[in-house]
Design an enzyme around this catalytic site. Sequence first.
Site, PDB file in Angstrom:
ATOM      1  N   ASP A   1       4.607 -23.720   3.214  1.00 42.74           N
ATOM      2  CA  ASP A   1       4.098 -22.634   4.049  1.00 42.74           C
ATOM      3  C   ASP A   1       4.867 -22.705   5.382  1.00 42.74           C
ATOM      4  OD1 ASP A   1       2.944 -24.714   5.452  1.00 42.74           O
ATOM      5  OD2 ASP A   1       0.879 -23.989   5.298  1.00 42.74           O
TER       6      ASP A   1
ATOM      7  N   CYS B   1       3.132 -28.572   3.431  1.00 42.10           N
ATOM      8  CA  CYS B   1       2.339 -27.778   4.370  1.00 42.10           C
ATOM      9  C   CYS B   1       2.034 -28.687   5.563  1.00 42.10           C
ATOM     10  CB  CYS B   1       1.084 -27.197   3.708  1.00 42.10           C
ATOM     11  SG  CYS B   1      -0.108 -28.399   3.099  1.00 42.10           S
TER      12      CYS B   1
ATOM     13  N   THR C   1      -0.588 -30.618   6.200  1.00 44.35           N
ATOM     14  CA  THR C   1      -1.182 -31.909   5.800  1.00 44.35           C
ATOM     15  C   THR C   1      -0.794 -32.347   4.393  1.00 44.35           C
ATOM     16  OG1 THR C   1      -3.081 -30.739   4.894  1.00 44.35           O
ATOM     17  CG2 THR C   1      -3.252 -31.490   7.195  1.00 44.35           C
TER      18      THR C   1
ATOM     19  N   HIS D   1       1.584 -44.828 -11.879  1.00 42.11           N
ATOM     20  CA  HIS D   1       0.251 -44.843 -12.478  1.00 42.11           C
ATOM     21  C   HIS D   1      -0.250 -43.468 -12.883  1.00 42.11           C
ATOM     22  CE1 HIS D   1      -1.137 -48.976 -10.675  1.00 42.11           C
ATOM     23  NE2 HIS D   1       0.065 -49.031 -11.233  1.00 42.11           N
TER      24      HIS D   1
ATOM     25  N   HIS E   1      -2.542 -46.488 -18.391  1.00 39.53           N
ATOM     26  CA  HIS E   1      -2.172 -45.294 -17.621  1.00 39.53           C
ATOM     27  C   HIS E   1      -2.166 -44.057 -18.518  1.00 39.53           C
ATOM     28  CE1 HIS E   1      -1.467 -47.942 -14.391  1.00 39.53           C
ATOM     29  NE2 HIS E   1      -0.347 -48.463 -14.858  1.00 39.53           N
TER      30      HIS E   1
HETATM   31  C1  RB5 Z   1      -1.639 -24.224   8.301  1.00 37.02           C
HETATM   32  O1  RB5 Z   1      -2.052 -24.140   9.609  1.00 37.02           O
HETATM   33  C2  RB5 Z   1      -2.302 -25.414   7.609  1.00 37.02           C
HETATM   34  O2  RB5 Z   1      -3.657 -25.182   7.424  1.00 37.02           O
HETATM   35  C3  RB5 Z   1      -1.615 -25.698   6.291  1.00 37.02           C
HETATM   36  O3  RB5 Z   1      -0.265 -25.926   6.525  1.00 37.02           O
HETATM   37  C4  RB5 Z   1      -2.079 -26.906   5.509  1.00 37.02           C
HETATM   38  O4  RB5 Z   1      -2.125 -28.050   6.326  1.00 37.02           O
HETATM   39  C5  RB5 Z   1      -3.272 -26.753   4.685  1.00 37.02           C
HETATM   40  O5  RB5 Z   1      -3.673 -27.663   3.953  1.00 37.02           O
END
Ligand code: RB5
Length: 147
Positions: free
Chosen positions: A8, A65, A67, A98, A134
């Site tokens: 993203d 993204c 996180t 695993h 596994h």
């Molecule tokens: C975007 O602001 C953020 O929410 C997205 O990149 C991501 O971290 C979502 O899981």
Amino acid sequence: MKVAIGSDHAGFSVKNRIMKYLKSKSIDVQDFGTDSEEPVDYPDVAVKIARAVADSDFDTGILVCGTGIGMAITANKIPGIRAAVCYNEETARLSREHNQANILTLGARQFSWPDIQRFVEVFLETPFQNGNRHERRIKKIHQLTQR
Ligand code: RB5
């Protein structure tokens, strides 16, 4: 090895660095967007890559993204996908050994570039550790999508 990559807006610049890195290692990588830092919805990108990997058009997917969490939640909705949010070298390695993860998800806002580069490298170079326990566990995960 064929790798599908997507992000993203939060992961856009890290995605570009990963692509450059993979190309420098002569790894076949295809970009599924996004193409700028204009906000987009991460599920729209994640589902395209998850479907392409589940259909065996690619060996592996990488989703970036802020996180890594939203990408993993989305990708894991697609049968056949085992997407792993990796946050150190050990989780990158164990997700392959695993869990036979077929998509790596990364948090661009959580790590420095050298760390991210290393997670990608470890994930791609580590094979699944064949073995009864596994395989049995992965089969159980797969069966959950067969109901
Ligand atoms: C975007 O602001 C953020 O929410 C997205 O990149 C991501 O971290 C979502 O899981």
